[in-house]
Design a protein around this motif. Structure first.
Motif, mmCIF file in Angstrom:
data_model
loop_
_atom_site.group_PDB
_atom_site.id
_atom_site.type_symbol
_atom_site.label_atom_id
_atom_site.label_comp_id
_atom_site.label_asym_id
_atom_site.label_seq_id
_atom_site.Cartn_x
_atom_site.Cartn_y
_atom_site.Cartn_z
ATOM 1 N N ILE A 66 0.990 -1.079 0.078
ATOM 2 C CA ILE A 66 -0.088 -0.127 -0.064
ATOM 3 C C ILE A 66 0.763 1.275 0.130
ATOM 4 C CG2 ILE A 66 -1.873 1.322 1.214
ATOM 5 C CD1 ILE A 66 -2.508 -1.245 2.460
ATOM 6 N N TRP A 67 0.424 2.177 -0.792
ATOM 7 C CA TRP A 67 1.208 3.494 -1.196
ATOM 8 C C TRP A 67 0.220 4.454 -0.540
ATOM 9 C CZ3 TRP A 67 6.139 2.901 -0.866
ATOM 10 C CH2 TRP A 67 6.892 2.065 -1.701
ATOM 11 N N VAL A 68 0.727 5.209 0.233
ATOM 12 C CA VAL A 68 -0.160 6.646 0.463
ATOM 13 C C VAL A 68 0.489 7.785 0.367
ATOM 14 C CG1 VAL A 68 -1.632 5.596 2.502
ATOM 15 C CG2 VAL A 68 0.469 6.388 2.904
ATOM 16 N N ALA A 69 -0.192 8.578 -0.232
ATOM 17 C CA ALA A 69 0.616 9.990 -0.825
ATOM 18 C C ALA A 69 1.202 10.912 0.621
ATOM 19 C CB ALA A 69 -0.229 10.889 -1.476
ATOM 20 N N ASP A 70 0.690 10.530 1.668
ATOM 21 C CA ASP A 70 0.812 11.269 2.846
ATOM 22 C C ASP A 70 0.436 10.320 4.117
ATOM 23 O OD1 ASP A 70 1.036 13.200 5.008
ATOM 24 O OD2 ASP A 70 0.165 14.645 4.044
ATOM 25 N N MET A 71 1.672 10.132 4.745
ATOM 26 C CA MET A 71 1.543 9.238 5.844
ATOM 27 C C MET A 71 0.510 9.910 6.839
ATOM 28 S SD MET A 71 2.884 6.347 5.315
ATOM 29 C CE MET A 71 2.887 5.226 6.983
ATOM 30 N N ASP A 73 -2.316 10.200 6.463
ATOM 31 C CA ASP A 73 -3.567 9.684 5.970
ATOM 32 C C ASP A 73 -3.697 8.171 6.334
ATOM 33 O OD1 ASP A 73 -4.666 11.943 5.034
ATOM 34 O OD2 ASP A 73 -3.825 11.560 3.133
ATOM 35 N N PHE A 74 -2.746 7.665 6.956
ATOM 36 C CA PHE A 74 -2.519 6.136 7.287
ATOM 37 C C PHE A 74 -3.736 5.640 8.132
ATOM 38 C CE2 PHE A 74 -0.474 2.717 9.818
ATOM 39 C CZ PHE A 74 0.156 1.995 8.956
ATOM 40 N N ALA A 75 -3.992 6.199 9.074
ATOM 41 C CA ALA A 75 -5.085 5.647 10.022
ATOM 42 C C ALA A 75 -6.265 5.603 9.313
ATOM 43 C CB ALA A 75 -5.387 6.718 11.398
ATOM 44 N N GLU A 76 -6.521 6.708 8.497
ATOM 45 C CA GLU A 76 -7.808 6.785 7.694
ATOM 46 C C GLU A 76 -7.921 5.615 6.598
ATOM 47 O OE1 GLU A 76 -10.478 9.673 4.866
ATOM 48 O OE2 GLU A 76 -9.045 10.453 5.842
ATOM 49 N N MET A 77 -6.746 5.374 6.092
ATOM 50 C CA MET A 77 -6.554 4.253 4.923
ATOM 51 C C MET A 77 -6.953 2.980 5.853
ATOM 52 S SD MET A 77 -4.430 1.600 4.067
ATOM 53 C CE MET A 77 -3.047 2.118 4.828
ATOM 54 N N TRP A 94 2.791 -4.431 3.648
ATOM 55 C CA TRP A 94 3.679 -3.249 3.859
ATOM 56 C C TRP A 94 2.943 -1.936 3.397
ATOM 57 C CZ3 TRP A 94 4.887 -7.577 1.101
ATOM 58 C CH2 TRP A 94 4.919 -7.451 -0.192
ATOM 59 N N THR A 95 3.448 -0.812 3.859
ATOM 60 C CA THR A 95 2.743 0.562 3.420
ATOM 61 C C THR A 95 3.949 1.444 3.564
ATOM 62 O OG1 THR A 95 0.570 0.007 4.662
ATOM 63 C CG2 THR A 95 1.104 2.008 4.193
ATOM 64 N N GLY A 96 3.849 2.378 2.349
ATOM 65 C CA GLY A 96 4.832 3.349 2.419
ATOM 66 C C GLY A 96 4.367 4.691 1.888
ATOM 67 N N GLU A 97 4.955 5.782 2.015
ATOM 68 C CA GLU A 97 4.508 6.869 1.496
ATOM 69 C C GLU A 97 5.378 7.126 0.331
ATOM 70 O OE1 GLU A 97 4.191 10.856 3.949
ATOM 71 O OE2 GLU A 97 6.050 11.142 2.585
ATOM 72 N N ALA A 98 4.544 7.876 -0.677
ATOM 73 C CA ALA A 98 5.031 7.932 -2.142
ATOM 74 C C ALA A 98 4.235 8.836 -2.919
ATOM 75 C CB ALA A 98 5.113 6.636 -2.925
#
Length: 115
Positions: A66-71, A73-77, A94-98
């Motif tokens: 999972i990639w999020v544009a802004d960490m 937003d991690f909890a919402e995702m 795994w999750t990262g910011e990108a």
């Protein structure tokens, strides 16, 4: 030689490729401009549909990237993800910011699943 099945193929990529009993999904995104929750739910619906076309489902997930544009937003995702993932069948994840392909994309999810 093992057969390779391609689902929803275009000139650049396929949305899913099946080989040796594993379905590899391309990164899925949802409508730009929607909230993180709405984008995540839209992506998960697309993933479910592709898994169905591949003859499998979310109970057979192996991995999720999972990639999020802004960490921020991690909890919402995660709230949307947690509501969707099949209890007892969580994949390795795994999750990262990108920086994603377009500024309006807030989340992108890539999964593999056993067929």
């Amino acid at each position: 030689m093992t057969d390779i099945t391609r689902i929803d193929s275009g000139a650049r990529m396929s949305q899913c490729v099946i080989h040796n009993g594993i379905a590899y999904l391309a990164g899925q995104v949802a409508a730009e401009g929607a909230s993180v929750t709405d984008q995540t739910n839209g992506i998960l619906a697309k993933i479910a549909a592709l898994l169905d076309k591949a003859g499998t489902d979310k109970t057979r997930l192996l991995t999720a990237q999972i990639w999020v544009a802004d960490m921020a937003d991690f909890a919402e995702m995660n709230a949307a993800w947690d509501a969707w993932v099949a209890p007892g069948h969580a994949p390795a994840r795994w999750t990262g910011e990108a920086k994603l392909a377009k500024p309006g994309f807030l989340v992108e999810i890539i999964v593999t699943a056993a067929v």
